[in-house]
Design an enzyme around this catalytic site. Sequence first.
Site, PDB file in Angstrom:
ATOM      1  CD  GLU A 206      -3.069  -1.078   2.149  1.00 45.67           C
ATOM      2  OE1 GLU A 206      -3.110  -0.118   2.941  1.00 45.67           O
ATOM      3  OE2 GLU A 206      -3.905  -1.987   2.158  1.00 45.67           O
ATOM      4  CE  LYS A 338     -10.703  -3.272   4.250  1.00 48.77           C
ATOM      5  NZ  LYS A 338     -10.029  -4.477   4.781  1.00 48.77           N
TER       6      LYS A 338
HETATM    7  P1  PGA Z   1      -6.661  -5.971   2.703  1.00 48.72           P
HETATM    8  O1  PGA Z   1      -6.100  -5.087   3.891  1.00 48.72           O
HETATM    9  O2  PGA Z   1      -7.260  -5.054   1.702  1.00 48.72           O
HETATM   10  O3  PGA Z   1      -5.471  -6.706   2.202  1.00 48.72           O
HETATM   11  O4  PGA Z   1      -7.693  -6.882   3.314  1.00 48.72           O
HETATM   12  C1  PGA Z   1      -6.682  -3.904   4.322  1.00 48.72           C
HETATM   13  C2  PGA Z   1      -7.077  -3.968   5.770  1.00 48.72           C
HETATM   14  O5  PGA Z   1      -6.904  -4.985   6.454  1.00 48.72           O
HETATM   15  O6  PGA Z   1      -7.619  -2.966   6.290  1.00 48.72           O
HETATM   16 ZN    ZN Z   2      -7.822  -4.196   8.379  1.00 44.14          ZN
END
Ligand code: PGA
Ligand code: ZN
Length: 431
Positions: A206, A338
């Site tokens: 990231e 998300k």
């Molecule tokens: P991931 O990580 O998109 O790889 O699941 C992001 C998070 O855990 O917040």
């Molecule tokens: Zn997370």
Amino acid sequence: MMDATIATVRGRRVWDSRGRPTVETDIVLKSGLSGRAIAPAGASTGTGEAVDKRDGGTAFGGLDVTGAVAAVNGEIAEALIGRDARDQDGIDKALIALDGTGNLARLGGNAVVATSMAVLHAAAAASGQPLWRHLSQGRKVRIPLPEIQIFGGGAHAARRVDVQDFMVMCPAASSFAEALDWTAEVYRAAGALMKQAGKLQGVADEGGFWPAFASNEEALDALVRAIESAGFKPGVEVAISLDIAASEFGRGGVYKLALDERELDSAGMIALLSRWLEAYPIISIEDPLAEDDAEGFKAFTAAHGERCQIIGDDYLVTNAGRVEQAARDKALNAVLIKPNQSGTVTGTSAALEAGKAAGFGTIVSARSGETEDVTIAHLAVGWDSGQFKVGSFSRSERMAKWNEILRIEEELAGEAGFAGWSALPPGARRW
Ligand code: PGA
Ligand code: ZN
């Protein structure tokens, strides 16, 4: 108001920030206006998430999405053509019913989320408004407080350190733009410190610096030093936020901290995190326990819920029912949002509203696999989430989201304030 009838639905394979295939959907309305969105992809996924459809086999490590793209161009297109794009709720219900599995595994969570968000963009286009304004529907909204990664660990850095995200938050900044200014200085300072120590080894998934540390605590020490050397007061101006992502190394009440060569039970894990909360200016902590450790979550929140934001990601998987249960259990006080965990815009919005109804902090979040798609920036503002998490301060799949909020903040000048401290539980302000 334009005719918002869906005329065509087209899916295609595009590529994400890890060089992996993902799904893009274009929706074109009869009026000629259109909407487009791309599915992101996680690496540290919760077991309760919508399931992406991947081809398997040998091409691209089995991660190809030709089946998911075919679902968009076939069954999904057939179900959506002729429908009104403004009927997000009806369209999302139809997609879930068409899939029929309960976790979107048949059509693919990736196919469905790209389509659901593309429908939303098309409806915004039909209303003649930017997406965030289409979503806010005249309600007062805030510009969200960003949570920005400085060191990336866990599943995003080959488990170089156990903790997944070492982040900063700048709640004392007067605007989103200023919060980015401060973060940029901390990010630079962290890079300089790593270089000085001979530990600069590029960045993780990231965009945060690769965590070439001997322990999780060494990373925390380095982060405090970076905040100070950038000229800020730790905890007062720039505070620390962690995503432990504990489901990645904890199961059945056993937590295996590879780097520190420690094996802890739930109580031991809570004791370790409690020491970190004492020693470091941490105001927010995500997934401190594993997704199967409800008792651990309750105990951690009983101990620290008054002074720290405690976020559920894998534990809540953007599911309104789970958020409501967690509120009843007092298992945490904030929820990560998300869209691709839920699979639809409607389900995502419901989880966020459940969080607000419970008085929780709400954080719209990207995934570790991202693209140029900036839908979530508009969701964070338009739904007034108060907080926004996108990863680090490098790589354009991250910067595209930060930059989009800068533009929205400029457009909203005077109309909307920066969320700042108001986005966090009152007790987080203790340093
Ligand atoms: P991931 O990580 O998109 O790889 O699941 C992001 C998070 O855990 O917040
Ligand atoms: Zn997370």
